[in-house]
Design an enzyme around this catalytic site. Sequence first.
Site, mmCIF file in Angstrom:
data_model
loop_
_atom_site.group_PDB
_atom_site.id
_atom_site.type_symbol
_atom_site.label_atom_id
_atom_site.label_comp_id
_atom_site.label_asym_id
_atom_site.label_seq_id
_atom_site.Cartn_x
_atom_site.Cartn_y
_atom_site.Cartn_z
ATOM 1 C CD1 TRP A 1 -0.079 -1.472 3.155
ATOM 2 C CD2 TRP A 1 0.642 0.635 3.282
ATOM 3 N NE1 TRP A 1 0.738 -1.375 4.262
ATOM 4 C CE2 TRP A 1 1.192 -0.089 4.363
ATOM 5 C CE3 TRP A 1 0.956 1.996 3.169
ATOM 6 C CZ2 TRP A 1 2.040 0.489 5.311
ATOM 7 C CZ3 TRP A 1 1.803 2.569 4.113
ATOM 8 C CH2 TRP A 1 2.334 1.824 5.165
ATOM 9 C CG ASN A 2 5.137 1.319 0.756
ATOM 10 O OD1 ASN A 2 4.822 0.586 -0.178
ATOM 11 N ND2 ASN A 2 6.354 1.372 1.236
ATOM 12 N NE ARG B 1 10.003 -1.013 -7.610
ATOM 13 C CZ ARG B 1 10.597 -0.822 -6.420
ATOM 14 N NH1 ARG B 1 11.350 0.246 -6.234
ATOM 15 N NH2 ARG B 1 10.441 -1.677 -5.451
ATOM 16 C CD GLU C 1 12.784 -5.170 -5.323
ATOM 17 O OE1 GLU C 1 13.330 -4.653 -4.322
ATOM 18 O OE2 GLU C 1 13.397 -5.362 -6.385
ATOM 19 C CG LEU C 2 11.289 -9.565 0.453
ATOM 20 C CD1 LEU C 2 11.830 -10.865 1.040
ATOM 21 C CD2 LEU C 2 9.799 -9.709 0.153
ATOM 22 C CB CYS D 1 11.179 -0.675 1.468
ATOM 23 S SG CYS D 1 11.268 0.004 -0.191
ATOM 24 C CD GLU E 1 10.267 -4.648 -8.627
ATOM 25 O OE1 GLU E 1 10.091 -3.679 -7.877
ATOM 26 O OE2 GLU E 1 9.378 -5.481 -8.879
HETATM 27 P P1 NAP Z 1 2.621 -6.907 3.394
HETATM 28 O O1 NAP Z 1 1.756 -7.020 4.568
HETATM 29 O O2 NAP Z 1 3.686 -7.919 3.194
HETATM 30 O O3 NAP Z 1 1.648 -6.867 2.131
HETATM 31 C C1 NAP Z 1 2.112 -6.678 0.832
HETATM 32 C C2 NAP Z 1 1.126 -7.272 -0.155
HETATM 33 O O4 NAP Z 1 1.053 -8.683 0.073
HETATM 34 C C3 NAP Z 1 -0.303 -6.753 0.010
HETATM 35 O O5 NAP Z 1 -0.908 -6.722 -1.257
HETATM 36 C C4 NAP Z 1 -0.933 -7.832 0.867
HETATM 37 O O6 NAP Z 1 -2.331 -7.909 0.767
HETATM 38 C C5 NAP Z 1 -0.288 -9.069 0.290
HETATM 39 N N1 NAP Z 1 -0.309 -10.229 1.170
HETATM 40 C C6 NAP Z 1 -0.326 -10.264 2.513
HETATM 41 N N2 NAP Z 1 -0.346 -11.545 2.940
HETATM 42 C C7 NAP Z 1 -0.343 -12.321 1.834
HETATM 43 C C8 NAP Z 1 -0.380 -13.728 1.597
HETATM 44 N N3 NAP Z 1 -0.406 -14.609 2.602
HETATM 45 N N4 NAP Z 1 -0.385 -14.175 0.326
HETATM 46 C C9 NAP Z 1 -0.357 -13.318 -0.706
HETATM 47 N N5 NAP Z 1 -0.338 -11.964 -0.556
HETATM 48 C C10 NAP Z 1 -0.320 -11.487 0.698
HETATM 49 O O7 NAP Z 1 3.375 -5.504 3.353
HETATM 50 P P2 NAP Z 1 2.748 -4.061 3.533
HETATM 51 O O8 NAP Z 1 2.523 -3.820 4.968
HETATM 52 O O9 NAP Z 1 1.623 -3.867 2.587
HETATM 53 O O10 NAP Z 1 3.952 -3.162 2.994
HETATM 54 C C11 NAP Z 1 5.003 -2.746 3.783
HETATM 55 C C12 NAP Z 1 6.216 -3.634 3.576
HETATM 56 O O11 NAP Z 1 6.601 -3.622 2.203
HETATM 57 C C13 NAP Z 1 7.419 -3.146 4.326
HETATM 58 O O12 NAP Z 1 8.087 -4.231 4.914
HETATM 59 C C14 NAP Z 1 8.282 -2.505 3.248
HETATM 60 O O13 NAP Z 1 9.648 -2.439 3.552
HETATM 61 C C15 NAP Z 1 7.995 -3.389 2.093
HETATM 62 N N6 NAP Z 1 8.310 -2.707 0.839
HETATM 63 C C16 NAP Z 1 9.417 -3.098 0.152
HETATM 64 C C17 NAP Z 1 9.761 -2.450 -1.018
HETATM 65 C C18 NAP Z 1 10.978 -2.853 -1.787
HETATM 66 O O14 NAP Z 1 11.083 -2.451 -2.930
HETATM 67 N N7 NAP Z 1 11.899 -3.612 -1.226
HETATM 68 C C19 NAP Z 1 8.969 -1.396 -1.483
HETATM 69 C C20 NAP Z 1 7.841 -1.021 -0.753
HETATM 70 C C21 NAP Z 1 7.516 -1.696 0.423
HETATM 71 P P3 NAP Z 1 -3.266 -7.108 1.819
HETATM 72 O O15 NAP Z 1 -3.182 -5.705 1.423
HETATM 73 O O16 NAP Z 1 -4.607 -7.678 1.643
HETATM 74 O O17 NAP Z 1 -2.688 -7.374 3.178
#
Ligand code: NAP
Length: 486
Positions: free
Chosen positions: A158-159, A167, A258-259, A292, A466
Amino acid sequence: MSSEREVVEGCPTELFIGGKWVAAEGGKTLAVEDPATGTTLCDVADASPADGKAALDAAVAAQAEWAATPPRERGEILRRTYELMTERADDLALLMTLEMGKPVAESKGEIAYAAEFFRWFAEEAVRIEGGYQVAPNGSGRFLLMRQPVGPCLLITPWNFPAAMGARKIGPAVAAGCTMVIKPAAQTPLSMLKLAELMTEAGLPAGVLNVVTTHDAGGVMEPLIRDGRARKLSFTGSTPVGRKLIEQAADQVLRTSMELGGNAPLLVFEDADLDKAVNGAMLAKMRNGGEACTSANRIYVHSSVMDEFSSRLTERMAALNVGRGTEEGVEVGPLIDGKQRDKVADLVADAIAQGARTLTGGSVAEGNGYFFQPTVLADVPVSARLQKEEIFGPVAPLTAFETEDEAVRMANDTEFGLVSYLFTKDLSRALRVSERLEAGMIGLNQGIVSNPAAPFGGVKQSGLGREGGTVGIDEYLDLKYVAVNVD
Ligand code: NAP
């Protein structure tokens, strides 16, 4: 710019499958909230596993024809997407601010950044190279060709509601892959709007399918285990990434991950402090700290700590917090109450362990999920926020004495996405850049993201890159033909 109501009402809310907007099974919907007010903006379709399967069916059906589409045509669709996004940046930015909370100026920045991925990959679509090589013993020839991996599953957080999708969609389209994308449940609107816009740009039916759902695992896991998709690209948290890697192992899918991050920012005694303070503000406060790449730990040489901390505190205290749609607002709300409480807990833990609050430190007034821009001094390395992603407007400062100590503290994490360092000493800049365990380094600057550069992490921050010239490789398989020339 259109009004708030117009942009919300002008946004599609159904699933996008096989080029058609369709309701979810049983007409189910989920509410999208404005994090600045806690009120519902609109309802979007809430896909079931059967809807997810229909989306994959559509992507599979479109794959062969799409792979055979001339690269120039694929590139032109991406180029038109870039142009449409640029023309409509104001409305797209407002929509993003409403669902995600960041100030409109930042949303505009994200729209420009996202659009650049389409422009970049429009140019890359026509540069998918192969190779020809004489075998070392001279008796044969090697032909190398790159082909689309096939239908892809894309999952985004969502961020950055537009850029994280761009990307992935940009290189997948350029490579000739079809896809099912699942945006975050909290910010589905920007992706639905992008699908509409890409259709206008000429993207054929079935190439891009969008499913929105409250049940990410229930809908995506069967698709990951289905076997017809050949690639999973995920941006999100490390715990979810780990789970998805396990699921992807079933069908041996190619994965890009991308974690999470836990970026250190190092300010050496010879740093240009203007650059260091500006860089720290950018690295910390871009996206309100919900990035991130956000500077999660700031390590400053003890000899410049007083000056650096007072200048940073002054800048942080002056930030204007409020609803992102209002003029002059620089920091919006956090995404939800859970995230706001997590930031408050991390700050309370650091203070309990001896940190001092230089500014902020508390939840801010208002109905939305606001937290004050905060600077903490003397943060011990044992504080939880030194290990966990803060994802909020909190800058923790810790002093160091030697370069070795700074590098050791910086690398003391399972993450390795990005590190920042500020120094005027060229030898130190290169030496420390080599020693930092990160996929990206910001050297005397607080931002590393650029569509033309390879974005990605090492350690538990992920797999793959990416953007850049390598970004398209994530969506291409390399095939080698052994040629008999006798
Ligand atoms: P998240 O909870 O891991 O969710 C990311 C996506 O995965 C959402 O679409 C979410 O759906 C989905 N998801 C959750 N559980 C799942 C499952 N069991 N199976 C399949 N999909 C699933 O992360 P977030 O809180 O949205 O985002 C923040 C995180 O993203 C931070 O850790 C940040 O560092 C990381 N991030 C990394 C990058 C990078 O490029 N490295 C860039 C941006 C953000 P829902 O919305 O329904 O939960």
